[in-house]
Structures are given as C-alpha cells and as structure tokens.
Scaffold this motif. Structure first.
Motif, PDB file in Angstrom:
ATOM      1  N   THR A  61      81.823  30.716 100.513  1.00 53.26           N
ATOM      2  CA  THR A  61      81.579  31.592 101.657  1.00 53.26           C
ATOM      3  C   THR A  61      80.369  31.115 102.426  1.00 53.26           C
ATOM      4  O   THR A  61      80.361  31.076 103.657  1.00 53.26           O
ATOM      5  CB  THR A  61      81.323  33.033 101.165  1.00 53.26           C
ATOM      6  OG1 THR A  61      82.313  33.363 100.217  1.00 53.26           O
ATOM      7  CG2 THR A  61      81.359  34.004 102.307  1.00 53.26           C
ATOM      8  N   ALA A  63      79.215  28.092 102.629  1.00 53.10           N
ATOM      9  CA  ALA A  63      79.537  26.863 103.372  1.00 53.10           C
ATOM     10  C   ALA A  63      80.340  27.200 104.626  1.00 53.10           C
ATOM     11  O   ALA A  63      80.099  26.637 105.699  1.00 53.10           O
ATOM     12  CB  ALA A  63      80.328  25.905 102.487  1.00 53.10           C
ATOM     13  N   ALA A  64      81.280  28.139 104.493  1.00 54.60           N
ATOM     14  CA  ALA A  64      82.119  28.507 105.644  1.00 54.60           C
ATOM     15  C   ALA A  64      81.268  29.127 106.736  1.00 54.60           C
ATOM     16  O   ALA A  64      81.444  28.852 107.924  1.00 54.60           O
ATOM     17  CB  ALA A  64      83.197  29.479 105.193  1.00 54.60           C
ATOM     18  N   THR A  67      79.405  26.573 108.636  1.00 50.58           N
ATOM     19  CA  THR A  67      80.255  25.913 109.641  1.00 50.58           C
ATOM     20  C   THR A  67      80.309  26.753 110.906  1.00 50.58           C
ATOM     21  O   THR A  67      80.207  26.231 112.018  1.00 50.58           O
ATOM     22  CB  THR A  67      81.684  25.742 109.092  1.00 50.58           C
ATOM     23  OG1 THR A  67      81.607  25.203 107.788  1.00 50.58           O
ATOM     24  CG2 THR A  67      82.499  24.827 109.981  1.00 50.58           C
ATOM     25  N   ILE A  68      80.466  28.065 110.737  1.00 50.94           N
ATOM     26  CA  ILE A  68      80.538  28.938 111.917  1.00 50.94           C
ATOM     27  C   ILE A  68      79.210  28.877 112.678  1.00 50.94           C
ATOM     28  O   ILE A  68      79.191  28.784 113.907  1.00 50.94           O
ATOM     29  CB  ILE A  68      80.874  30.382 111.502  1.00 50.94           C
ATOM     30  CG1 ILE A  68      82.271  30.423 110.887  1.00 50.94           C
ATOM     31  CG2 ILE A  68      80.805  31.305 112.705  1.00 50.94           C
ATOM     32  CD1 ILE A  68      82.752  31.797 110.524  1.00 50.94           C
ATOM     33  N   MET A  71      79.131  25.686 114.606  1.00 50.95           N
ATOM     34  CA  MET A  71      80.053  25.707 115.734  1.00 50.95           C
ATOM     35  C   MET A  71      79.559  26.654 116.827  1.00 50.95           C
ATOM     36  O   MET A  71      79.753  26.409 118.008  1.00 50.95           O
ATOM     37  CB  MET A  71      81.449  26.130 115.264  1.00 50.95           C
ATOM     38  CG  MET A  71      82.153  25.096 114.426  1.00 50.95           C
ATOM     39  SD  MET A  71      82.344  23.535 115.301  1.00 50.95           S
ATOM     40  CE  MET A  71      81.195  22.499 114.423  1.00 50.95           C
ATOM     41  N   VAL A  75      79.297  26.340 120.948  1.00 52.42           N
ATOM     42  CA  VAL A  75      79.855  27.329 121.866  1.00 52.42           C
ATOM     43  C   VAL A  75      78.752  27.850 122.795  1.00 52.42           C
ATOM     44  O   VAL A  75      78.952  28.011 124.000  1.00 52.42           O
ATOM     45  CB  VAL A  75      80.493  28.487 121.069  1.00 52.42           C
ATOM     46  CG1 VAL A  75      80.911  29.608 122.001  1.00 52.42           C
ATOM     47  CG2 VAL A  75      81.682  27.991 120.275  1.00 52.42           C
ATOM     48  N   LYS A 216      89.000  30.815 123.635  1.00 54.02           N
ATOM     49  CA  LYS A 216      88.448  31.872 122.786  1.00 54.02           C
ATOM     50  C   LYS A 216      87.768  31.212 121.604  1.00 54.02           C
ATOM     51  O   LYS A 216      88.293  30.256 121.033  1.00 54.02           O
ATOM     52  CB  LYS A 216      89.572  32.773 122.289  1.00 54.02           C
ATOM     53  CG  LYS A 216      90.045  33.734 123.360  1.00 54.02           C
ATOM     54  CD  LYS A 216      91.059  34.660 122.752  1.00 54.02           C
ATOM     55  CE  LYS A 216      91.687  35.527 123.818  1.00 54.02           C
ATOM     56  NZ  LYS A 216      92.993  36.012 123.376  1.00 54.02           N
ATOM     57  N   SER A 217      86.620  31.721 121.243  1.00 52.70           N
ATOM     58  CA  SER A 217      85.900  31.123 120.124  1.00 52.70           C
ATOM     59  C   SER A 217      85.679  32.153 119.032  1.00 52.70           C
ATOM     60  O   SER A 217      85.467  33.325 119.299  1.00 52.70           O
ATOM     61  CB  SER A 217      84.544  30.594 120.576  1.00 52.70           C
ATOM     62  OG  SER A 217      84.732  29.687 121.612  1.00 52.70           O
ATOM     63  N   ARG A 218      85.728  31.641 117.782  1.00 48.62           N
ATOM     64  CA  ARG A 218      85.457  32.498 116.634  1.00 48.62           C
ATOM     65  C   ARG A 218      83.962  32.433 116.385  1.00 48.62           C
ATOM     66  O   ARG A 218      83.448  31.428 115.923  1.00 48.62           O
ATOM     67  CB  ARG A 218      86.223  31.969 115.429  1.00 48.62           C
ATOM     68  CG  ARG A 218      86.246  32.880 114.231  1.00 48.62           C
ATOM     69  CD  ARG A 218      86.965  32.188 113.089  1.00 48.62           C
ATOM     70  NE  ARG A 218      88.381  32.016 113.379  1.00 48.62           N
ATOM     71  CZ  ARG A 218      89.305  32.916 113.054  1.00 48.62           C
ATOM     72  NH1 ARG A 218      88.980  33.997 112.410  1.00 48.62           N
ATOM     73  NH2 ARG A 218      90.566  32.710 113.346  1.00 48.62           N
ATOM     74  N   ASN A 222      85.467  37.259 111.645  1.00 45.99           N
ATOM     75  CA  ASN A 222      86.539  38.078 112.193  1.00 45.99           C
ATOM     76  C   ASN A 222      86.280  38.502 113.631  1.00 45.99           C
ATOM     77  O   ASN A 222      86.671  39.581 114.051  1.00 45.99           O
ATOM     78  CB  ASN A 222      86.729  39.324 111.327  1.00 45.99           C
ATOM     79  CG  ASN A 222      87.257  38.968 109.967  1.00 45.99           C
ATOM     80  OD1 ASN A 222      88.214  38.207 109.861  1.00 45.99           O
ATOM     81  ND2 ASN A 222      86.610  39.467 108.928  1.00 45.99           N
ATOM     82  N   MET A 224      86.627  37.135 117.563  1.00 45.08           N
ATOM     83  CA  MET A 224      87.039  36.109 118.513  1.00 45.08           C
ATOM     84  C   MET A 224      86.728  36.608 119.916  1.00 45.08           C
ATOM     85  O   MET A 224      87.105  37.717 120.280  1.00 45.08           O
ATOM     86  CB  MET A 224      88.546  35.863 118.401  1.00 45.08           C
ATOM     87  CG  MET A 224      88.988  35.340 117.073  1.00 45.08           C
ATOM     88  SD  MET A 224      89.331  33.583 117.108  1.00 45.08           S
ATOM     89  CE  MET A 224      90.642  33.494 118.263  1.00 45.08           C
TER      90      MET A 224
END
Lengths: 350, 480
Positions: A61, A63-64, A67-68, A71, A75, A216-218, A222, A224
């Motif tokens: 979690t 690591a994920a 990443t967000i 990113m 954005v 659209k970006s995340r 949850n 977007m």
C-alpha cells in the motif's frame, strides 16, 4: 538394584544431551547474530506467521501511494502550465476589450484594432497549442494532436468566414456593396450565419481537432478528477469569435451604424469569454487544491504505514544484542562443561 | 566341607567372575549403541554350592513405547515442515519482493503511471514488463509447487520401500527370537536389534505394538491396520501417475487398505508417511489452487468486454491455453502454470502496447485518442474490487485480488509457524523420551568400571584362595 537403575545416567545419554544443547545454542546464536546485524527478524515469515500478510500488504500500500504521490506531481505541473496559458489568453482578451472600447470610434483606431484582433487570435491559438511532455495541453485526450489549426491569411478559417459572408449577402467581403449593409442586416448575419461558424461542427472542422473529453487523473486511490481543459471550451470559442469578428469584418465597414453593431457584438463575445475563462481557472484551481490536499494526505499516511510495518519487521536491537551476549555465555559454559564431563571418568582414577 | 570342595568352589567362582567380566565388557562395547540395553549379570547359587550366572536385559518396554510414539509425531511434523519451508521459500526471498502479491502491486502501480500519460509507450512497456514478471512468478510458483509434490511422492515411494525392507528384517528377527525364547538361549542381542527396528518403523509410520506369548510382537499402524503379524503385510504404492493440479489418485496401500492422511487417528499425523501424504494431497494442492485462483483473477481483470449486446468477454493481456475464452470456475486446474502474456500486447513479440489502452479484441477508444485512459483506469479499479474465489483455495472467497494473494502468503507462513511450533514441542518430548529410555536401558561407563574393580577383587580373592588351598594340600601331602 532398582533404585540404582532409576538414578543412573547412561554415558551415551549424558553425551547426547551435551551435544544437543550445544547444537541448539549454536542455532539460536546464528539467528541472534543475523538479527543484530540487520535489525530485522531473521525469518520474517516464521516469526510473524499469519501476520506476514499485514506486513506485505502495508508495504505494498505504501508503494502504491508513493506512485500516486509521484504521479500527482506530474499532474500538478500540467495543471500549473494550463493555468499560465489560461492567464495569457485572459490577458489578451482583456487588453483587446479595453482597446475595443477606446479606439472603435476613429477610423485610424479601427485599422489598428483589426491588426490587433488578428494578432490576438494568433496569440490565443499559440497558447492553446502549448506543448507538454511530448503532447499538447489543450487537446483533451487526443494529447498527441496539435489542437488548433494555424490562423493565417488565406487559411481555411478565413476562407470559411468569407464564404459564409458571400452566401449570406450575395457579394464578397471585398465587393463595393459592403457599404450598403445596414446595422440590422449585419446583426442578423452576426447572430446567424457567422455564429454558426463557431458552433460545434464548424469549430471542429475549421479550427480545432481537440477532443471534448478532458483528461481525468487519479489523484488519490479512489478520487478521479478532470485535470485538463479542452480547446473546444466555450471560453476559447467566444474569444476567437470576438477577435475574428473584428479582424475579418472590421476592415471594410465604414458605415457608422455597421461599426456600432460590430463593436457591440465584439464586446459582448469578448467579455463573455473573459467570464468563462475565469470560471475555468477557478475550476482548475479547485482541482489543484484537491490534488495538493490528496498528496499531503497520502504523504502523512505513508509515514504512518512505514511506522506500522517497521513495528512488525524490526527487532529491538537492545534485546537482540542482550540475547546474543547471553547465548555466547551459554555456549562457553556448554563447551567448558563438555570438556569437564569428558575428563570426569572413573577411568582416569584407576 | 573339605579342602577339595573349597577348591572346586573357588574354581566355580573364578568361572562365574570371568562370565561376569565378559558381560561387563559386552556392556562397555555396547555403551555407544543407542539400541543397546544394558545386561545385568546376576549370580544364582545352585545345589552343592555351585554358582551360575544369569543374564537379564534391563529393557523398559513402556519407555520404549513412549519414545516410539513421540518420535513418530516429531518425524511427521518434520516432513511437513520441510515441505512448508520449501513452499514458503519460493516467494519469501528478499522480503517477498518476487511474490505474486508484490509483483501485482507493481503492475498496479505501473498501470497508474501509464494511465497518467497514456500516450507514452515507454510507460506502457513498463506495464508489460511487470506483467511478464508476474506471469513468470506464477509459472515458476506452480512449477515448483508441482516439483515439491513430485518429490513428496518420490519420498513416499522410498519410504514405502524402506518400510517393506525393515518389515522383512523384522520377520526374520521375530522368528529367531521366538525360537530362542523357546529354547531358552540368550536372545538379548536379537531383542536389541528388534527394538532398533521398531524405532526405525516408527519414523516412517506411527505404530502400536502388542507383545504376545513367546516374545512375539504384532505391529499395528496408527490407523488400526495390521502391519506385521507373524508375516509382514504388504505395503504398496499404486503405480498411477500424479494428477496435475488435482488431488493425487496414487495412494499408499497397507494390506490392501488405502492410507491417507485422514485415516490417521492423530490430528497432526504420525510418521513421515503421514506427513508426506498431508503435504502431497492437502497442503501443496491447496497452495497450487491459490496460485491458480490468482491467475484466474488476473485473466478476468484484464479481459475485454464488448459494448454490443451478446458480445462474449475475451481474454486480454493475460492469456491461457484456452484463450480467447475467459476460463470458467471449473476450468482452473493448472492455470498458474500456463498463464502467459498475449503477444498482441507485447512489443517484444511484435504486439502493440497501445492495445492495452485501447483494447485489442474490442475497441474502447472510439476517438483513437492517445490520451484515452478510461480503460486503464477501469483495470486499476478492478484491482481493488472484491471478486469471487473458489472455496477450494481455503482462503476468503470474496476479496480483491491483491488481498487474496497476500492472504495466500499469510496462509503459508501461518501454517509454517504452526508446524514449527508443533515440531519444536514434539521434538522436545521425543528427546526427553529418548533420554529417559537411554538412562533406563543404557550403559553407565563409570558403573561398569566400578563393577569391574569389584570383579577384579573377587578374582584376586578367589585365586588367592586357590593358591592357599593348593599350599595347604601340598603341606598335607608332604606330611603324609
């Protein structure tokens, strides 16, 4: 005899138990050594058992989320560039509006204004064609296509406008009859055939190839949000419409009444467009704010997750080194004992 | 009493002492044999002052029985632990960084990066690379699990052979012991040997023994089947090949009765055979099922769905031998071993990465826009959406795929921890039982040496007696 048997210790048993204890201590020692050296459990899975699941999933979690966060930085940069471009468009429209009000009443002024209108249109189109990361900011999801066609003399946009003028009035823009057009006739043209040049289908045919769908970006697992603006937005169409109106039709209209109508319509469109750009900017601004909030939230969560998983994985270094010392002492004792007991035999005394 | 009788008694004593010395030396030579039971030489006075030496074997049957039982439990746990260690090792290296669960997370993250800039093929290639690593991990996991099952099967075969060989030896010994008991000869060595064989059998399979008249032993397996009664019962192995993925059909037959882990009375099993059967038929297949379920979940997540009515879902990035049909529940066997990357998506195989973004069988991207990310975002969402998993996997049946794959790790590590605790416990008990047995039956060297000193003194006294009687007789003869 029976009593003796119970108390007796077999030589083999005594030696075996010594060997076993040395073997066991050595195994423990190896584990403790590794734990002291690495600061984590020697065998994570064996120590944690079913809890291993939590550690692995915490780590994943984290690591994920990282990443967000990474990113989101991309954005955010894109949104920042979009804001800058929007600002330039707004600046151009505002300056033009000011000149429109001031200089529309003199013939000289109109000539200058016509030139300015054209350069404004070129400027706005250039802004809408801003590139970013190998793509374009304003082309919606068709990021690899340049959204706006160049606006040049004799270009397809100009031809389309001239053609529509000819269709409506029955003569071309350079015909002498242009002076005979009345204000109401002009108004009818501007609100009818000319406005149609900027409706959806004509806009996409002559001016823009951008997609209506925005990117659209995340920004959170949850969440977007639309993070880009399409060149097809009403704001840009109105702005270009105002510029083109003056740029293409202002040069030949010397009729006073005609000019009044022209300026009225141009002011209307440009100020509408300004209003819409402000709306777009504040909308994008709120997405920027939410992205910032999501990033800082994720960063805080990540710090917590890190702490959690460390709590599972790490051994208390003090405890581990104490254990290591204790085991070393125990092993030494065991060795000494083995040597002593081996010497302790009746054989040595008879 | 006459000098003559004194002389003959001294002679008798000398021969008794030499017999006792022989027993002591036998004890000393057997002091390092774990199966050796100490012999006790006791003197029995016969008629007319004669002395005989009786040899008794100080074997404690109940201690032996206790050791046999604890030893077979420890041996079962040890077989299971070895297997679980190896199953866990497949993915546990470097903090589980190569486990399906970690790789799936990486795939998920790579998808997120790609979805942020869908026009960038290099980022798409990252997704394919991660997917490829995941597929290889699953293939490898399935292969290794299958190999572990195969090895367990092979070990069962050698265990069965071993058991048959021991039982054949046991038969000969048992016959000799019965005959020896009948003719009242010294059978101590044979008894030692037979106890040793019992220990060996108990390592392979849990047993209970019953001693009948004339030192005849009957052996029952833990599940109640007779292993040995005068003659060894045949322990056989059905010569059928392993069924890939499913439960193996090849079972061990004892006296015609199939032996499976369930047939053991002990909940944790007894003996290596029971542990190996448990590993081969329960643990490893379940782990395989979990890997298969993960593969199935992945295929489902990446499958493509047409917008038109009646359009069948088609496998996407992850394909299998039956592609393009998306495998149904019942079709799972061996999926983890055969899952692969569809070439149409893999640039190194001539495919196009953008197929992942736009769809290959069905087109999602109607505008052909390079910035289209809806399909990718849909896949990302599917990662965290709970789906159904087969109850055969023994984990939660309603969970998201990442959660399911971490649960699988937790399952194997949890089992490993449990069995290690069990093993430590049973090994401790078995060691203790062995010590008790060894202390009761084994030889204490010091004790034997002390006995030897005693015997030396007795021998000296007896020989002194002989020489004195001899001198007295000489004196008598000289007078006469």
């Amino acid at each position: 005899m029976n009593l003796m048997k119970i108390q007796s210790v077999s030589t083999l048993g005594a030696m075996a138990s010594l060997n076993e204890s040395v073997f066991k201590i050595k195994r423990e020692l190896e584990k403790a050594q590794r734990e002291v050296a690495t600061g984590t459990h020697a065998d994570l899975g064996l120590t944690l058992g079913r809890t291993t699941k939590q550690v692995v999933s915490l780590r994943a979690t984290s690591a994920a989320q990282q990443t967000i966060i990474d990113m989101n930085a991309l954005v955010k940069e894109r949104m920042k560039l979009t804001q800058t471009a929007l600002e330039s468009v707004a600046d151009a429209a505002e300056a033009f509006l000011k000149n429109l009000i001031v200089s529309f009443h003199s013939t000289d002024g109109i000539a200058g204004l016509t030139r300015e209108a054209r350069s404004c249109a070129e400027k706005v189109i250039a802004q809408l064609n801003t590139g970013y990361d190998g793509g374009y900011l304003f082309s919606g999801i068709k990021i690899n296509q340049k959204p706006m066609a160049e606006y040049i003399d004799g270009g397809k946009q100009q031809i389309a406008i001239h053609d529509c003028f000819k269709d409506h009035f029955g003569f071309g823009v350079d015909a002498p009859q242009v002076n005979t057009i009345t204000g109401s006739e002009m108004k009818a043209f501007l609100n009818g055939a000319f406005a149609e040049q900027f409706n959806d289908s004509s806009w996409k045919k002559n001016w823009s190839v951008a997609s209506d769908q925005v990117i659209k970006s995340r920004i959170a697992p949850n969440e977007m949000l639309a993070s880009s603006v399409s060149a097809n937005a009403e704001a840009f169409r109105k702005a270009i419409m105002g510029f083109v109106l003056v740029g293409e039709l202002g040069s030949f209209g010397l009729n006073r009444e005609f000019l009044e109508v022209l300026s009225e319509e141009a002011i209307k469109h440009t100020s509408q467009s300004l209003q819409l750009i402000v709306e777009q900017r504040s909308l994008l601004g709120s997405v920027q704010a939410r992205t910032d909030a999501a990033t800082s939230r994720l960063e805080k969560q990540n710090a917590l997750l890190e702490q959690f998983s460390q709590r599972f994985e790490e051994v208390d270094p003090y405890e581990a080194s104490t254990r290591l010392n204790a085991l070393t002492t125990q092993l030494e004792t065991s060795y000494a004992l083995t040597a002593k007991l081996h010497k302790l035999s009746l054989l040595n005394y008879i | 009493m006459t000098l003559n009788s004194a002389l003959s008694m001294a002679k008798g004593s000398l021969s008794a002492i030499s017999k006792q010395t022989a027993v002591v030396s036998q004890n000393i030579s057997g002091s390092n044999d774990p199966n050796y039971s100490r012999r006790c030489a006791s003197l029995i006075t016969g008629p007319y002052g004669s002395i005989n030496v009786g040899i008794t074997r100080s074997a404690d049957a109940s201690l032996l029985d206790h050791f046999i039982q604890t030893n077979s439990k420890a041996s079962c746990n040890s077989a299971i632990k070895d297997g679980l260690d190896r199953l866990a090792e497949i993915f546990s290296a470097d903090d589980y960084s190569a486990s399906p669960s970690a790789l799936m997370r990486q795939l998920h993250d790579a998808l997120h990066v790609y979805a942020t800039s869908p026009g960038d093929d290099a980022r798409g290639e990252q997704v394919i690379a991660k997917a490829d690593a995941l597929v290889k991990a699953l293939n490898n996991g399935a292969k290794q699990t299958e190999a572990i099952r195969g090895q367990a099967d092979a070990t069962i075969a050698s265990s069965v052979d071993n058991l048959n060989a021991i039982l054949a030896k046991f038969e000969k010994l048992n016959e000799q012991i019965m005959a020896g008991t009948h003719s009242k000869s010294d059978i101590s060595d044979l008894l030692d040997h037979r106890d040793g064989l019992l220990k060996q059998i108990s390592e392979e399979i849990g047993i209970k023994t019953l001693t009948r008249h004339g030192n005849d032993i009957v052996i029952f397996a833990e599940n109640g089947v007779t292993l040995f009664d005068k003659k060894p019962r045949a322990v056989g192995f059905e010569p059928l090949p392993l069924v890939v993925g499913g439960i193996s059909e090849r079972s061990v037959l004892v006296d015609g009765v199939p032996l499976s882990h369930e047939t053991f009375n002990q909940p944790f099993g007894t003996g290596r055979l029971s542990g190996l059967l448990q590993l081969r038929d329960q643990i490893a297949p379940r782990y395989e099922t979990q890997l298969d379920e993960i593969a199935h979940g992945l295929i489902k997540i990446f499958s493509e769905h047409g917008a038109a009515e009646g359009a069948q879902p088609v496998t996407g990035l992850f394909s299998w031998s039956g592609s393009p049909v998306v495998p149904a529940e019942a079709n799972l066997n061996g999926l983890a071993a055969t899952i692969s990357i569809c070439a149409a998506y893999d640039p190194s195989c001539g495919g196009k990465v953008s197929n992942l973004r736009d769809g290959f069988h069905y087109s999602y991207n109607e505008e052909q826009a390079a910035g289209y990310s809806e399909r990718l975002q849909g896949i990302i969402n599917a990662f965290s959406r709970p789906t159904e998993f087969s109850s055969k996997a023994g984990l939660s049946t309603h969970e998201d795929i990442v959660g399911f794959s971490t649960s699988s790790l937790g399952w194997i590590e949890g089992k490993r921890k449990d069995i290690t605790t069990q093993l430590t416990y049973h090994q401790a008990i078995s060691t203790q039982a062995n010590h008790a047995l060894s202390n009761a039956n084994g030889v204490d060297m010091d004790n034997e040496m002390a006995l030897l000193l005693d015997l030396e003194h007795s021998f000296q006294a007896s020989s002194r007696l002989l020489s004195i009687v001899n001198a007295m007789l000489d004196d008598l003869l000289r007078v006469a």
